[in-house]
Structure formats: structure tokens, C-alpha cells
Enzyme design. Structure first.
Site, short mmCIF file in Angstrom:
data_model
loop_
_atom_site.label_atom_id
_atom_site.label_comp_id
_atom_site.label_asym_id
_atom_site.label_seq_id
_atom_site.Cartn_x
_atom_site.Cartn_y
_atom_site.Cartn_z
N SER A 1 0.79 -1.14 -0.07
CA SER A 1 -0.01 -0.13 -0.02
C SER A 1 0.89 1.47 0.06
CB SER A 1 -0.90 0.24 1.23
OG SER A 1 -1.69 -1.10 1.21
N1 SAM Z 1 -0.46 -4.86 4.04
C1 SAM Z 1 0.27 -5.31 2.70
C2 SAM Z 1 1.61 -4.70 2.64
O1 SAM Z 1 2.13 -3.66 3.48
O2 SAM Z 1 2.46 -5.02 1.89
C3 SAM Z 1 -0.42 -4.86 1.79
C4 SAM Z 1 -1.72 -5.99 1.58
S1 SAM Z 1 -2.41 -6.01 -0.07
C5 SAM Z 1 -2.96 -4.33 -0.37
C6 SAM Z 1 -3.79 -7.04 0.33
C7 SAM Z 1 -3.31 -8.43 0.75
O3 SAM Z 1 -4.51 -8.88 1.30
C8 SAM Z 1 -2.81 -9.25 -0.34
O4 SAM Z 1 -1.55 -9.71 -0.09
C9 SAM Z 1 -3.99 -10.33 -0.63
O5 SAM Z 1 -3.68 -11.58 -0.96
C10 SAM Z 1 -4.37 -10.27 0.87
N2 SAM Z 1 -5.82 -11.04 1.06
C11 SAM Z 1 -6.82 -10.75 0.16
N3 SAM Z 1 -7.72 -11.46 0.64
C12 SAM Z 1 -7.48 -12.06 1.96
C13 SAM Z 1 -7.92 -12.75 2.91
N4 SAM Z 1 -9.17 -13.39 2.96
N5 SAM Z 1 -7.29 -13.20 3.89
C14 SAM Z 1 -5.81 -12.95 4.14
N6 SAM Z 1 -5.51 -12.16 3.02
C15 SAM Z 1 -6.19 -11.89 2.12
#
Ligand code: SAM
Length: 217
Positions: free
Chosen positions: A61
Site C-alpha cells: 500500500s
Molecule cells: N499490508 C500489505 C503490505 O504492507 O504489503 C499490503 C496488502 S495488499 C494491499 C492486500 C493483501 O490482502 C494481498 O496480499 C491479498 O492476497 C491479501 N488478502 C486478500 N484477501 C484475503 C483474505 N481473505 N485473507 C488474507 N489475506 C487476504
């Protein structure tokens, strides 16, 4: 490239200038080497004001979004935190600087494994990474003082609300696939106080209490 200066500029011009004030958040973001959380070929862009690709169709993000979400969590050093969406592990590291213990769930195995290695190499010992569907939280370690969801959900997952401690805070982007609003939900007795914050755009939360499958959103 001088990453230390780039980090200082990020804190001054992207965070403080846009209203981030919490000293613990600013300190953590000045300390943590964000460039180590992105692919090598993108390191020179790590301190710019936008998200970056981390592979598997996912993103790290934008720094401002990490800062505002962390500030809204109002973390104390004794807090236990649940993060849904580990991604690169950058937000996880920020949380681990400010709280006692962080559990982070990522649905994509490859990202969860990479983040685990990265965070271990950086010396963090207060983080547990789980691979699975975090839209229903992580009941084995409930209750949490703070929960942060870093993917966009069509609604607030009931399971996450139920895993909050009294006074606990949940910060989550909620809305459609292309635009969400950042919500902060605070558990007060049997009630939940809801605050609306900034608009945002996140990749989808895919799971039993998020978007049911890729393409549904
Ligand atoms: N916080 C992260 C960082 O600092 O890099 C960025 C996260 S990215 C915007 C969103 C993440 O949520 C992705 O890696 C995606 O695979 C994960 N995601 C989506 N649905 C999810 C779920 N139900 N449970 C766990 N992770 C999930």
C-alpha cells in the site's frame, strides 16, 4: 540511492504534511527499510507516494495509507493485533514496532512465506504469519485490541467485530471494487461505534466474509 534520506523525505512531505501526527507512527515509518519489502527492480520507487506491485497480482500500500490506518488503530505497547492481508509484510513490521504481538494472515501462500522470511531476517520475534482466509479473523488467538484489514471488503465481516476486545478498534476499507471508505469501528459494550474516514482503493478481500471469489467484485 540514499534510502535513509528518501525515508526522511517521505515522513516530512507525504505523512506530516498530510496530517499524520502520531509520533510512534512517524518514528516507525522513518525507521523501517520499506525498500526491502518490494522487488529489487522497484526499490528506487519504494518511498514514492503510491502503491507498488509485489507479485501475485497484489500490492504494497501507499505509505500515506499505511500511516493513516496505523494512526487510527491507536496502538499501545501492550496491544495484541490481528492484520488481515500480510502482502509484503511492511505494514506487519510497522505494527510489530508499536504493539506487543502481531498475528498476520495472508491467503496467498507464496506471499506469506516471503513475508515470513523477510520479517525473520529483519529480526522480528513478535510476529506470527498464518496462511489462510482472514476475512473470518483468527479465532484461536482472539480477542484482539486492534484489527487491521488491508484489502477492500463489500461489508464489515461480523467475525472480525466479534473478535475485538472491549474498547478494541477495527480499521477496514469497505465499499465496491473500485472505491472504498476507510472505516474505524470501536467496540463499546454490546455496541459498535462507526467512524468514516478517507476514501481509498484497495485490492479485494477474497474470502467467506469478503468477496466470495475473484471476479465477483
Ligand atoms: N499490508 C500489505 C503490505 O504492507 O504489503 C499490503 C496488502 S495488499 C494491499 C492486500 C493483501 O490482502 C494481498 O496480499 C491479498 O492476497 C491479501 N488478502 C486478500 N484477501 C484475503 C483474505 N481473505 N485473507 C488474507 N489475506 C487476504
Amino acid at each position: 540511492m540514499d534510502f535513509t534520506s528518501a525515508r526522511k523525505s517521505m515522513v516530512e512531505y507525504q505523512l506530516k504534511a498530510r496530517g499524520i501526527q502520531a509520533p510512534n507512527v512517524l518514528h516507525a515509518m522513518e525507521k523501517i527499510p520499506r525498500h526491502l519489502f518490494v522487488p529489487e527492480e522497484l526499490q528506487e520507487y519504494a518511498y514514492e507516494d503510491h502503491p507498488l506491485s509485489i507479485g501475485c497480482g497484489q500490492t504494497i500500500s501507499q505509505p500515506y495509507m499505511v500511516a493513516i490506518m496505523t494512526e487510527l488503530l491507536e496502538l499501545k505497547p501492550s496491544d495484541k493485533v490481528l492484520e488481515v492481508g500480510t502482502g509484503s509484510g511492511y505494514q506487519t513490521a510497522i505494527l510489530a514496532e508499536l504493539a506487543q504481538y502481531v498475528i498476520s494472515i495472508e491467503r496467498i501462500h507464496e506471499l506469506a512465506e516471503e513475508a515470513k522470511k523477510r520479517l525473520t531476517n529483519l529480526g522480528y520475534t513478535n510476529i506470527k504469519i498464518i496462511c489462510g482466509d482472514g476475512s473470518k479473523g483468527y479465532p484461536p488467538e482472539k480477542y484482539y485490541d486492534a484489527i487491521i484489514v488491508t484489502a477492500g471488503s463489500p461489508e464489515v465481516p461480523e467475525s472480525l467485530k466479534k473478535q475485538l476486545n472491549e474498547g478494541g478498534r477495527l480499521v477496514i476499507p469497505v465499499g465496491g471494487a473500485n472505491l472504498q471508505v476507510l472505516l474505524k469501528i470501536i467496540k463499546q459494550g454490546n455496541d459498535y461505534l462507526i467512524e468514516k474516514h478517507t476514501s481509498c482503493i484497495f485490492v479485494p478481500l477474497i474470502g467467506s466474509e469478503g468477496w466470495r471469489k475473484i471476479g465477483e467484485n
